[in-house]
Design a protein around this motif. Structure first.
Motif, PDB file in Angstrom:
ATOM      1  N   PRO A  35      -9.792 -11.131  -3.306  1.00 32.80           N
ATOM      2  CA  PRO A  35      -8.336 -10.968  -3.104  1.00 32.80           C
ATOM      3  C   PRO A  35      -7.610 -10.181  -4.192  1.00 32.80           C
ATOM      4  O   PRO A  35      -6.760  -9.333  -3.887  1.00 32.80           O
ATOM      5  N   LYS A  36      -7.954 -10.405  -5.453  1.00 30.77           N
ATOM      6  CA  LYS A  36      -7.293  -9.675  -6.547  1.00 30.77           C
ATOM      7  C   LYS A  36      -7.529  -8.167  -6.416  1.00 30.77           C
ATOM      8  O   LYS A  36      -6.623  -7.359  -6.618  1.00 30.77           O
ATOM      9  N   GLU A  37      -8.743  -7.795  -6.050  1.00 31.97           N
ATOM     10  CA  GLU A  37      -9.063  -6.377  -5.880  1.00 31.97           C
ATOM     11  C   GLU A  37      -8.385  -5.792  -4.645  1.00 31.97           C
ATOM     12  O   GLU A  37      -7.986  -4.629  -4.654  1.00 31.97           O
ATOM     13  N   VAL A  38      -8.247  -6.594  -3.603  1.00 30.51           N
ATOM     14  CA  VAL A  38      -7.561  -6.122  -2.393  1.00 30.51           C
ATOM     15  C   VAL A  38      -6.106  -5.807  -2.722  1.00 30.51           C
ATOM     16  O   VAL A  38      -5.569  -4.803  -2.253  1.00 30.51           O
ATOM     17  N   LYS A  39      -5.478  -6.636  -3.538  1.00 32.62           N
ATOM     18  CA  LYS A  39      -4.088  -6.365  -3.963  1.00 32.62           C
ATOM     19  C   LYS A  39      -4.002  -5.035  -4.693  1.00 32.62           C
ATOM     20  O   LYS A  39      -3.087  -4.245  -4.465  1.00 32.62           O
ATOM     21  N   GLN A  40      -4.959  -4.797  -5.586  1.00 29.64           N
ATOM     22  CA  GLN A  40      -4.976  -3.538  -6.334  1.00 29.64           C
ATOM     23  C   GLN A  40      -5.215  -2.353  -5.394  1.00 29.64           C
ATOM     24  O   GLN A  40      -4.574  -1.304  -5.524  1.00 29.64           O
ATOM     25  N   LEU A  41      -6.137  -2.539  -4.450  1.00 30.13           N
ATOM     26  CA  LEU A  41      -6.424  -1.483  -3.483  1.00 30.13           C
ATOM     27  C   LEU A  41      -5.197  -1.176  -2.632  1.00 30.13           C
ATOM     28  O   LEU A  41      -4.884  -0.018  -2.375  1.00 30.13           O
ATOM     29  N   LYS A  42      -4.502  -2.209  -2.224  1.00 28.01           N
ATOM     30  CA  LYS A  42      -3.298  -2.033  -1.405  1.00 28.01           C
ATOM     31  C   LYS A  42      -2.268  -1.174  -2.136  1.00 28.01           C
ATOM     32  O   LYS A  42      -1.757  -0.200  -1.580  1.00 28.01           O
ATOM     33  N   ARG A  43      -1.980  -1.519  -3.383  1.00 26.56           N
ATOM     34  CA  ARG A  43      -1.021  -0.737  -4.173  1.00 26.56           C
ATOM     35  C   ARG A  43      -1.466   0.720  -4.283  1.00 26.56           C
ATOM     36  O   ARG A  43      -0.677   1.641  -4.077  1.00 26.56           O
ATOM     37  N   TRP A  44      -2.723   0.911  -4.612  1.00 23.61           N
ATOM     38  CA  TRP A  44      -3.265   2.259  -4.779  1.00 23.61           C
ATOM     39  C   TRP A  44      -3.194   3.050  -3.473  1.00 23.61           C
ATOM     40  O   TRP A  44      -2.805   4.219  -3.474  1.00 23.61           O
ATOM     41  N   CYS A  45      -3.571   2.418  -2.366  1.00 25.16           N
ATOM     42  CA  CYS A  45      -3.565   3.095  -1.064  1.00 25.16           C
ATOM     43  C   CYS A  45      -2.170   3.573  -0.671  1.00 25.16           C
ATOM     44  O   CYS A  45      -2.018   4.681  -0.148  1.00 25.16           O
ATOM     45  N   TYR A  46      -1.165   2.736  -0.895  1.00 23.06           N
ATOM     46  CA  TYR A  46       0.193   3.143  -0.521  1.00 23.06           C
ATOM     47  C   TYR A  46       0.682   4.312  -1.372  1.00 23.06           C
ATOM     48  O   TYR A  46       1.406   5.179  -0.883  1.00 23.06           O
ATOM     49  N   VAL A  47       0.253   4.366  -2.630  1.00 18.15           N
ATOM     50  CA  VAL A  47       0.623   5.495  -3.486  1.00 18.15           C
ATOM     51  C   VAL A  47      -0.109   6.762  -3.019  1.00 18.15           C
ATOM     52  O   VAL A  47       0.491   7.822  -2.868  1.00 18.15           O
ATOM     53  N   GLN A  48      -1.409   6.632  -2.778  1.00 14.89           N
ATOM     54  CA  GLN A  48      -2.238   7.791  -2.441  1.00 14.89           C
ATOM     55  C   GLN A  48      -2.051   8.291  -1.001  1.00 14.89           C
ATOM     56  O   GLN A  48      -2.039   9.491  -0.765  1.00 14.89           O
ATOM     57  N   PHE A  49      -1.960   7.352  -0.062  1.00 11.60           N
ATOM     58  CA  PHE A  49      -2.017   7.712   1.356  1.00 11.60           C
ATOM     59  C   PHE A  49      -0.831   7.218   2.174  1.00 11.60           C
ATOM     60  O   PHE A  49      -0.844   7.313   3.397  1.00 11.60           O
ATOM     61  N   GLY A  50       0.190   6.703   1.514  1.00 11.62           N
ATOM     62  CA  GLY A  50       1.337   6.119   2.204  1.00 11.62           C
ATOM     63  C   GLY A  50       2.040   7.062   3.162  1.00 11.62           C
ATOM     64  O   GLY A  50       2.443   6.662   4.248  1.00 11.62           O
ATOM     65  N   LYS A  51       2.147   8.316   2.783  1.00  6.16           N
ATOM     66  CA  LYS A  51       2.826   9.284   3.659  1.00  6.16           C
ATOM     67  C   LYS A  51       1.957   9.642   4.865  1.00  6.16           C
ATOM     68  O   LYS A  51       2.441   9.768   5.975  1.00  6.16           O
ATOM     69  N   MET A  52       0.672   9.770   4.628  1.00  3.65           N
ATOM     70  CA  MET A  52      -0.247  10.239   5.661  1.00  3.65           C
ATOM     71  C   MET A  52      -0.657   9.129   6.643  1.00  3.65           C
ATOM     72  O   MET A  52      -0.719   9.357   7.844  1.00  3.65           O
ATOM     73  N   TYR A  53      -0.956   7.947   6.106  1.00  3.90           N
ATOM     74  CA  TYR A  53      -1.551   6.878   6.912  1.00  3.90           C
ATOM     75  C   TYR A  53      -0.801   5.558   6.842  1.00  3.90           C
ATOM     76  O   TYR A  53      -1.397   4.490   6.891  1.00  3.90           O
ATOM     77  N   ARG A  54       0.514   5.625   6.748  1.00  4.46           N
ATOM     78  CA  ARG A  54       1.298   4.382   6.612  1.00  4.46           C
ATOM     79  C   ARG A  54       1.007   3.380   7.738  1.00  4.46           C
ATOM     80  O   ARG A  54       0.844   2.200   7.484  1.00  4.46           O
ATOM     81  N   ALA A  55       0.893   3.844   8.964  1.00  5.38           N
ATOM     82  CA  ALA A  55       0.647   2.936  10.096  1.00  5.38           C
ATOM     83  C   ALA A  55      -0.705   2.238   9.959  1.00  5.38           C
ATOM     84  O   ALA A  55      -0.821   1.037  10.210  1.00  5.38           O
ATOM     85  N   VAL A  56      -1.714   2.978   9.542  1.00 10.23           N
ATOM     86  CA  VAL A  56      -3.050   2.400   9.333  1.00 10.23           C
ATOM     87  C   VAL A  56      -2.988   1.356   8.224  1.00 10.23           C
ATOM     88  O   VAL A  56      -3.511   0.244   8.369  1.00 10.23           O
ATOM     89  N   LEU A  57      -2.356   1.713   7.121  1.00 12.22           N
ATOM     90  CA  LEU A  57      -2.254   0.792   5.980  1.00 12.22           C
ATOM     91  C   LEU A  57      -1.490  -0.472   6.377  1.00 12.22           C
ATOM     92  O   LEU A  57      -1.923  -1.589   6.051  1.00 12.22           O
TER      93      LEU A  57
END
Length: 67
Positions: A35-57
């Motif tokens: 879970p701790k790593e998933v939280k970190q991944l979530k933050r990173w994903c929204y920064v990196q891919f938030g514009k492109m894949y927001r619906a997927v995220l």
């Protein structure tokens, strides 16, 4: 040596050209990480891919329950 989280980030960057592949790899990543790593991944994903894949995220991370 790369941590699992860093390895997953590398994979996601490499498959980010394809929405379906990105979605599939993100789903696998969420299952593999603690879970701790998933939280970190979530933050990173929204920064990196938030514009492109927001619906997927939104869809993938909405299913995650942080305890």
């Amino acid at each position: 040596m790369l941590s699992m989280l860093e390895y997953i980030k590398t994979i996601l960057q490499k498959v980010s050209f394809d929405k379906n592949l990105f979605d599939k790899e993100l789903a696998k990543a969420i299952k593999m990480l603690i879970p701790k790593e998933v939280k970190q991944l979530k933050r990173w994903c929204y920064v990196q891919f938030g514009k492109m894949y927001r619906a997927v995220l939104n869809r993938r991370f909405a299913r995650v329950r942080f305890t």
